[in-house]
Design a protein around this motif. Sequence first.
Motif: not given
Length: 210
Positions: A133-154
């Motif tokens: 994620m740090e290497k990607t350094s992206g913003i927007g809905k796609y990145i927010d969705q990935l972060k939300a997925m990661y939280c639910h995964f944990l």
Amino acid sequence: MDNQKELQNFLKNEIKSRSLSLRELSKLTDIDHATLSKIINGKRIANLNHLKKLSESFGTELEQLLKMAGFTDSESDELKQTWKAVQKVVHELGGTDEEITYERVNQEIEVFKKRSQTISGKEKIRKEFKAKMEKTSGIGKYIDQLKAMYCHFLQGNGHPRDQILIGAALLYFIVTTDLLPDYLLPIGLLDDAFIVQVISQRLENKNLLL
């Protein structure tokens, strides 16, 4: 009512392979056994609610059961058109001449779904997601969705099928062998974003990523 013949055969095979009686299947799916009997024997059309319960009980993708039951999948058609648009952009940029079909995308998802259920797959997500994620350094809905997925995964909460799908999306994001070449940044990340979109449409709980 032969338009659901494929679904009828699927149910008959599941009953046989699992050695289930009709009443046992009724308890498993929470569908009245008389209703199940009519569906299996082609005397009643399975509706969306029936298919959702069957999907959850058998661990089968709802999209697959919808196709068996003869439902038109406008959502799938829309995603196919979106993928064609992604490919057009890549071709115009000279990234690749290979035609990667929407069916190929689904095959990739199935591969990562299996990996997401392994110990090594889960460890890879825990250890490598933040760095990617740090290497990607992206913003927007796609990145927010990935972060939300990661939280639910944990957290590990929710429907087991959702966890498998979420794990597949996270692994696809982490692994560098994408369908489209990453050297076409930011175009090379389009397939990652598309995979997230496809998987988010398949989640049992559609509100997970809101």
